[in-house]
Design a protein around this motif. Structure first.
Motif, PDB file in Angstrom:
ATOM      1  N   THR A 280       0.812  -1.214   0.000  1.00  0.00           N
ATOM      2  CA  THR A 280       0.000   0.000   0.000  1.00  0.00           C
ATOM      3  C   THR A 280       0.845   1.263   0.000  1.00  0.00           C
ATOM      4  N   PHE A 281       2.065   1.166  -0.519  1.00  0.00           N
ATOM      5  CA  PHE A 281       2.971   2.319  -0.534  1.00  0.00           C
ATOM      6  C   PHE A 281       2.309   3.523  -1.178  1.00  0.00           C
ATOM      7  N   SER A 282       1.530   3.291  -2.199  1.00  0.00           N
ATOM      8  CA  SER A 282       0.932   4.392  -2.949  1.00  0.00           C
ATOM      9  C   SER A 282      -0.132   5.136  -2.158  1.00  0.00           C
ATOM     10  N   THR A 283      -0.470   4.671  -0.978  1.00  0.00           N
ATOM     11  CA  THR A 283      -1.448   5.371  -0.139  1.00  0.00           C
ATOM     12  C   THR A 283      -0.790   6.118   1.023  1.00  0.00           C
ATOM     13  N   TYR A 284       0.547   6.165   1.022  1.00  0.00           N
ATOM     14  CA  TYR A 284       1.278   6.787   2.110  1.00  0.00           C
ATOM     15  C   TYR A 284       1.853   8.135   1.687  1.00  0.00           C
ATOM     16  N   ALA A 285       1.655   9.127   2.521  1.00  0.00           N
ATOM     17  CA  ALA A 285       2.419  10.363   2.403  1.00  0.00           C
ATOM     18  C   ALA A 285       3.795  10.104   3.007  1.00  0.00           C
ATOM     19  N   MET A 286       4.810  10.717   2.425  1.00  0.00           N
ATOM     20  CA  MET A 286       6.180  10.421   2.805  1.00  0.00           C
ATOM     21  C   MET A 286       6.952  11.690   3.123  1.00  0.00           C
ATOM     22  N   GLY A 287       8.020  11.498   3.895  1.00  0.00           N
ATOM     23  CA  GLY A 287       8.842  12.653   4.216  1.00  0.00           C
ATOM     24  C   GLY A 287      10.257  12.256   4.590  1.00  0.00           C
ATOM     25  N   TRP A 288      11.131  13.245   4.549  1.00  0.00           N
ATOM     26  CA  TRP A 288      12.519  13.096   5.014  1.00  0.00           C
ATOM     27  C   TRP A 288      12.744  14.062   6.173  1.00  0.00           C
ATOM     28  N   PHE A 289      13.405  13.572   7.189  1.00  0.00           N
ATOM     29  CA  PHE A 289      13.809  14.378   8.333  1.00  0.00           C
ATOM     30  C   PHE A 289      15.283  14.122   8.584  1.00  0.00           C
ATOM     31  N   ARG A 290      15.900  14.983   9.367  1.00  0.00           N
ATOM     32  CA  ARG A 290      17.301  14.759   9.713  1.00  0.00           C
ATOM     33  C   ARG A 290      17.566  15.203  11.135  1.00  0.00           C
TER      34      ARG A 290
ATOM     35  N   SER B  22      11.326  12.821  -4.448  1.00  0.00           N
ATOM     36  CA  SER B  22      10.504  12.173  -5.462  1.00  0.00           C
ATOM     37  C   SER B  22      10.116  10.777  -4.972  1.00  0.00           C
ATOM     38  N   ARG B  23       9.193  10.164  -5.684  1.00  0.00           N
ATOM     39  CA  ARG B  23       8.775   8.808  -5.328  1.00  0.00           C
ATOM     40  C   ARG B  23       8.455   8.022  -6.585  1.00  0.00           C
ATOM     41  N   ASP B  24       8.660   6.723  -6.491  1.00  0.00           N
ATOM     42  CA  ASP B  24       8.315   5.818  -7.579  1.00  0.00           C
ATOM     43  C   ASP B  24       7.428   4.740  -6.972  1.00  0.00           C
ATOM     44  N   ASN B  25       6.141   4.893  -7.131  1.00  0.00           N
ATOM     45  CA  ASN B  25       5.211   3.961  -6.490  1.00  0.00           C
ATOM     46  C   ASN B  25       5.334   2.551  -7.039  1.00  0.00           C
ATOM     47  N   ALA B  26       5.765   2.411  -8.282  1.00  0.00           N
ATOM     48  CA  ALA B  26       5.934   1.081  -8.869  1.00  0.00           C
ATOM     49  C   ALA B  26       7.080   0.334  -8.197  1.00  0.00           C
ATOM     50  N   LYS B  27       8.039   1.093  -7.655  1.00  0.00           N
ATOM     51  CA  LYS B  27       9.187   0.484  -6.994  1.00  0.00           C
ATOM     52  C   LYS B  27       9.108   0.584  -5.477  1.00  0.00           C
ATOM     53  N   ASN B  28       8.007   1.127  -4.980  1.00  0.00           N
ATOM     54  CA  ASN B  28       7.851   1.302  -3.524  1.00  0.00           C
ATOM     55  C   ASN B  28       9.043   2.047  -2.920  1.00  0.00           C
ATOM     56  N   THR B  29       9.498   3.071  -3.595  1.00  0.00           N
ATOM     57  CA  THR B  29      10.708   3.762  -3.173  1.00  0.00           C
ATOM     58  C   THR B  29      10.537   5.272  -3.261  1.00  0.00           C
ATOM     59  N   MET B  30      11.099   5.953  -2.262  1.00  0.00           N
ATOM     60  CA  MET B  30      11.167   7.407  -2.252  1.00  0.00           C
ATOM     61  C   MET B  30      12.631   7.810  -2.319  1.00  0.00           C
ATOM     62  N   TYR B  31      12.881   8.968  -2.898  1.00  0.00           N
ATOM     63  CA  TYR B  31      14.255   9.436  -3.082  1.00  0.00           C
ATOM     64  C   TYR B  31      14.426  10.847  -2.543  1.00  0.00           C
ATOM     65  N   LEU B  32      15.674  11.165  -2.227  1.00  0.00           N
ATOM     66  CA  LEU B  32      16.035  12.535  -1.908  1.00  0.00           C
ATOM     67  C   LEU B  32      17.348  12.828  -2.628  1.00  0.00           C
ATOM     68  N   GLN B  33      17.261  13.605  -3.684  1.00  0.00           N
ATOM     69  CA  GLN B  33      18.454  14.037  -4.408  1.00  0.00           C
ATOM     70  C   GLN B  33      18.995  15.281  -3.725  1.00  0.00           C
ATOM     71  N   MET B  34      20.234  15.210  -3.269  1.00  0.00           N
ATOM     72  CA  MET B  34      20.833  16.310  -2.527  1.00  0.00           C
ATOM     73  C   MET B  34      22.025  16.847  -3.320  1.00  0.00           C
ATOM     74  N   ASN B  35      21.930  18.084  -3.743  1.00  0.00           N
ATOM     75  CA  ASN B  35      22.991  18.739  -4.503  1.00  0.00           C
ATOM     76  C   ASN B  35      23.550  19.920  -3.710  1.00  0.00           C
ATOM     77  N   SER B  36      24.711  20.380  -4.118  1.00  0.00           N
ATOM     78  CA  SER B  36      25.351  21.532  -3.474  1.00  0.00           C
ATOM     79  C   SER B  36      25.389  21.366  -1.968  1.00  0.00           C
ATOM     80  N   LEU B  37      25.831  20.218  -1.536  1.00  0.00           N
ATOM     81  CA  LEU B  37      25.812  19.911  -0.109  1.00  0.00           C
ATOM     82  C   LEU B  37      26.739  20.822   0.674  1.00  0.00           C
TER      83      LEU B  37
END
Length: 127
Positions: free
Chosen positions: A28-38, A71-86
């Motif tokens: 049911t990944f596609s029914t979840y809101a997602m987030g990143w924290f640190r 971003s998220r890819d519901n077909a892969k059940n995966t969320m991403y965080l692209q981090m640039n200019s760290l």
């Protein structure tokens, strides 16, 4: 119920890039809101970015706007965080979070709004 596993952390020089992934179990990944924290040493956990169930709406902390992309890819059940200019101040343990939401296009920036958390992945930016 969903289980979350982060990956992609590591050591990078200031100005470099990393992409974090958050793999979710369950059907049911596609029914979840997602987030990143640190959370940096000695500091409280803080919001980084969030994405809606639909994937069509995103939100960012001011400190990462223009540098990070969620971003998220519901077909892969995966969320991403692209981090640039760290920057060195991006050094922290990064956690992904999820919770079921009936709101298709809402994003949530409060840790208390998420019921499921990953174990975290360390990101270290050297200056």
């Amino acid at each position: 119920q969903v289980q979350l596993v982060e990956s992609g952390g590591g050591l990078v020089q200031a100005g470099g890039s990393l992409r974090l992934s958050c793999a979710a179990s369950g059907h049911t990944f596609s029914t979840y809101a997602m987030g990143w924290f640190r959370q940096a040493p000695g500091k409280e956990r803080e919001f980084v970015a969030a994405i809606s169930v639909s994937g069509g709406r995103t939100g960012y902390a001011d400190s990462v706007k223009g540098r990070f992309t969620i971003s998220r890819d519901n077909a892969k059940n995966t969320m991403y965080l692209q981090m640039n200019s760290l920057k060195s101040e991006d050094t922290a343990v990064y956690y992904c979070a999820a919770d079921r939401s009936v709101f298709w296009d809402s994003v949530f920036d409060n840790a208390g709004q998420y019921g499921y958390w990953g174990q975290g992945t360390q990101v270290t930016v050297s200056s």
